[in-house]
Design a protein around this motif. Structure first.
Motif, PDB file in Angstrom:
ATOM      1  N   GLY A 238      56.624  42.192 -39.623  1.00  0.00           N
ATOM      2  CA  GLY A 238      56.525  43.141 -40.723  1.00  0.00           C
ATOM      3  C   GLY A 238      56.398  42.513 -42.082  1.00  0.00           C
ATOM      4  N   ARG A 239      56.757  41.242 -42.234  1.00  0.00           N
ATOM      5  CA  ARG A 239      56.633  40.588 -43.529  1.00  0.00           C
ATOM      6  C   ARG A 239      55.504  39.568 -43.500  1.00  0.00           C
ATOM      7  NH1 ARG A 239      62.606  40.724 -43.579  1.00  0.00           N
ATOM      8  NH2 ARG A 239      63.221  42.413 -44.986  1.00  0.00           N
ATOM      9  N   VAL A 240      54.974  39.281 -44.694  1.00  0.00           N
ATOM     10  CA  VAL A 240      53.838  38.370 -44.804  1.00  0.00           C
ATOM     11  C   VAL A 240      54.085  37.385 -45.936  1.00  0.00           C
ATOM     12  CG1 VAL A 240      52.250  40.154 -43.980  1.00  0.00           C
ATOM     13  CG2 VAL A 240      52.563  39.829 -46.442  1.00  0.00           C
ATOM     14  N   TYR A 241      53.349  36.288 -45.896  1.00  0.00           N
ATOM     15  CA  TYR A 241      53.300  35.370 -47.033  1.00  0.00           C
ATOM     16  C   TYR A 241      51.907  35.457 -47.636  1.00  0.00           C
ATOM     17  CZ  TYR A 241      52.575  31.196 -49.778  1.00  0.00           C
ATOM     18  OH  TYR A 241      52.260  30.347 -50.797  1.00  0.00           O
ATOM     19  N   GLY A 242      51.844  35.437 -48.970  1.00  0.00           N
ATOM     20  CA  GLY A 242      50.546  35.460 -49.622  1.00  0.00           C
ATOM     21  C   GLY A 242      50.688  35.422 -51.122  1.00  0.00           C
ATOM     22  N   HIS A 243      49.574  35.593 -51.808  1.00  0.00           N
ATOM     23  CA  HIS A 243      49.524  35.630 -53.265  1.00  0.00           C
ATOM     24  C   HIS A 243      48.563  36.736 -53.691  1.00  0.00           C
ATOM     25  CE1 HIS A 243      51.831  31.996 -54.131  1.00  0.00           C
ATOM     26  NE2 HIS A 243      51.214  31.420 -53.117  1.00  0.00           N
ATOM     27  N   MET A 244      48.749  37.232 -54.899  1.00  0.00           N
ATOM     28  CA  MET A 244      47.810  38.174 -55.486  1.00  0.00           C
ATOM     29  C   MET A 244      46.569  37.410 -55.933  1.00  0.00           C
ATOM     30  SD  MET A 244      49.347  41.086 -55.240  1.00  0.00           S
ATOM     31  CE  MET A 244      48.257  42.103 -56.262  1.00  0.00           C
ATOM     32  N   VAL A 245      45.399  37.975 -55.648  1.00  0.00           N
ATOM     33  CA  VAL A 245      44.140  37.340 -56.028  1.00  0.00           C
ATOM     34  C   VAL A 245      43.233  38.376 -56.685  1.00  0.00           C
ATOM     35  CG1 VAL A 245      44.258  35.609 -54.184  1.00  0.00           C
ATOM     36  CG2 VAL A 245      43.060  37.772 -53.772  1.00  0.00           C
TER      37      VAL A 245
END
Length: 461
Positions: A238-245
């Protein structure tokens, strides 16, 4: 059959485990979906930082353990957290011994103390760049694997995992031909499910599949699915790793994986297509991405800010990578400017009254810097790098069933597993370091288990 191991996935965790197992004399075959030297995993697209919960890998294990616990707000499995903390230095030294060049990216920043060199800031998303350290490191590991007798099978699309009398059999289409790979042990290391719309919708949110894939397309959740079909437990889905782009990344590869726009989104005003405020309590980029992938329209977001933020948060460089100001603009990213809210709304197709109201509400928040003067707008989207949850494992990478008992001969490492990442504030413990450490531990534990099973089989015969 001998001491035979099949590794599903030729990314960092899979290659490290394969090399470790081969060091002890195991016969290892790696099934890699990609067709290029170095594989098609997301490690090659990374910034190259090796850190454990934002601490250097050679920190004191107790400091690392506390950092993991704090970063995940206590959600990390204690046994996995202890294993990661205790093995980080040993795995890092082994990595260096393979010839991987590791140097500080910024000596005074703890999480930049160890990074794969060269630290070139190019980072073009859909293409590998040979001048970059992570790309060079993965190609080096492939070269070493070949020299040590590891069989790497490219263009292998795994689609089946079944038990056999002597262990397991992995089924795959290899360059269009159906093949079976029998083994005593199988390690699943093919990443998460970030490129699987159905699984994102099921586990992350109804709109999550509309987020941007800020990673290789190789990770479709096959390993997780096959493990669950064979009785594995799951944790942390249910959780993710990422960044706003920039949303321009959908059309322009120069806009991903860098520059990230997290800082602007955290300090500026997020609005939807109409210009209505999207309030968020997030205090870091990973938490923000986890909130916004669940927004009803993750592709309809914009961040509004002024000249002051553009020249501060817009130039902030926390990872040693390209930044929005000026790199996003120089790379052709969509960027609007206007002297007032009405003109900005007209340029961005928003409702002027809604935007004025959103700016007023933002400026009343004591937690946000006020927006005044000339205004800017960037269309943004949450970018998913990898999913955090997955297969349940113990500290030796053995796959566990829902009761916590190991499934004999089945292992998993890297971002197809769960239990070490996550938490209400994002809980990012590290991508490369986690893959390296648990690949390192997996290779050793698989070899030990195969040796024990061989002895037991001889005694029984």
């Amino acid at each position: 059959m001998g001491r035979r191991l099949v590794v599903v996935g030729g990314g960092l965790a899979g290659l490290v485990a394969a090399l470790r197992a081969a060091e002890t004399g195991a016969s290892v075959t790696v099934l890699e979906r990609g067709a290029t030297e170095g594989g098609d995993g997301s490690a090659r697209l990374s910034g190259g930082l090796l850190h454990v919960a934002w601490r250097p890998m050679d920190d004191d294990p107790e400091v690392l353990l506390q950092a993991i616990t704090s970063e995940t707000d206590g959600e990390a499995d204690p046994a996995l957290a202890r294993a990661l903390a205790d093995t980080s230095l040993e795995a890092l030294e082994w990595f260096r011994l393979q010839g991987v060049d590791i140097r500080p990216k910024a000596a005074d920043v703890p999480y930049m103390k160890q990074a794969i060199y060269p630290h070139t800031p190019i980072g073009i998303g859909s293409r590998h760049v040979e001048e970059r350290g992570p790309d060079q490191a993965m190609r080096l590991l492939y070269q070493i694997a070949g020299e040590r007798g590891v069989a790497i099978v490219p263009s292998a699309v795994v689609n089946e995992l079944r038990r056999s009398d002597k262990g397991w059999t992995v089924g795959a289409n290899v360059a269009g031909t159906r093949r079976d790979f029998p083994a005593q042990a199988v390690l699943i290391a093919d990443g998460g499910f970030q490129n699987n719309a159905e699984l994102l919708t099921r586990y992350v949110g109804s709109s999550a599949e509309r987020a941007f894939l800020r990673a290789s397309t190789a990770s479709t959740g096959t390993g997780i699915r096959l493990a669950l079909e064979n009785g594995a437990g799951a944790v942390g889905l249910g959780r993710v790793y990422g960044h706003m782009v920039s949303s321009g990344a959908f059309e322009n590869d120069l806009l991903w994986p860098y520059p990230p726009v997290d800082k602007l989104c955290l300090k500026g005003l997020l609005v939807d297509r109409r210009g209505r405020r999207v309030a968020t309590p997030a205090d870091n980029g990973v938490q923000l991405v986890n909130e916004l992938v669940r927004h009803e329209d993750p592709r309809g977001l914009s961040v509004i800010f002024d000249d002051t933020l553009w020249n501060t948060a817009g130039t902030d460089d926390p990872y040693g990578t390209p930044v929005p100001n000026p790199d996003l603009v120089d790379r052709g990213g969509p960027h609007l400017q206007a002297e007032n809210a009405d003109d900005l709304a007209a340029a961005g197709g928003m409702d002027a009254a809604e935007l004025r109201s959103a700016i007023a509400a933002h400026n009343q928040s004591p937690a946000k810097p006020k927006i005044a003067g000339r205004l800017h707008s960037l269309r943004v989207v949450p970018g998913i790098t990898f999913t955090m949850g997955g297969i349940a494992t113990d500290e030796s990478a053995r796959v566990l069933d829902p009761s916590g008992a190991p499934l004999r001969g089945l292992y998993a490492a890297g971002s197809c597993t769960g239990g070490i990442q996550g938490g209400p504030r994002g809980g990012y413990v590290g991508g490369l370091a986690v893959a390296l450490v648990f690949g390192f531990r997996a290779g050793a534990s698989i070899s030990a288990d195969l040796d024990r099973d061989t002895v037991v089989a001889k005694e029984e015969s």
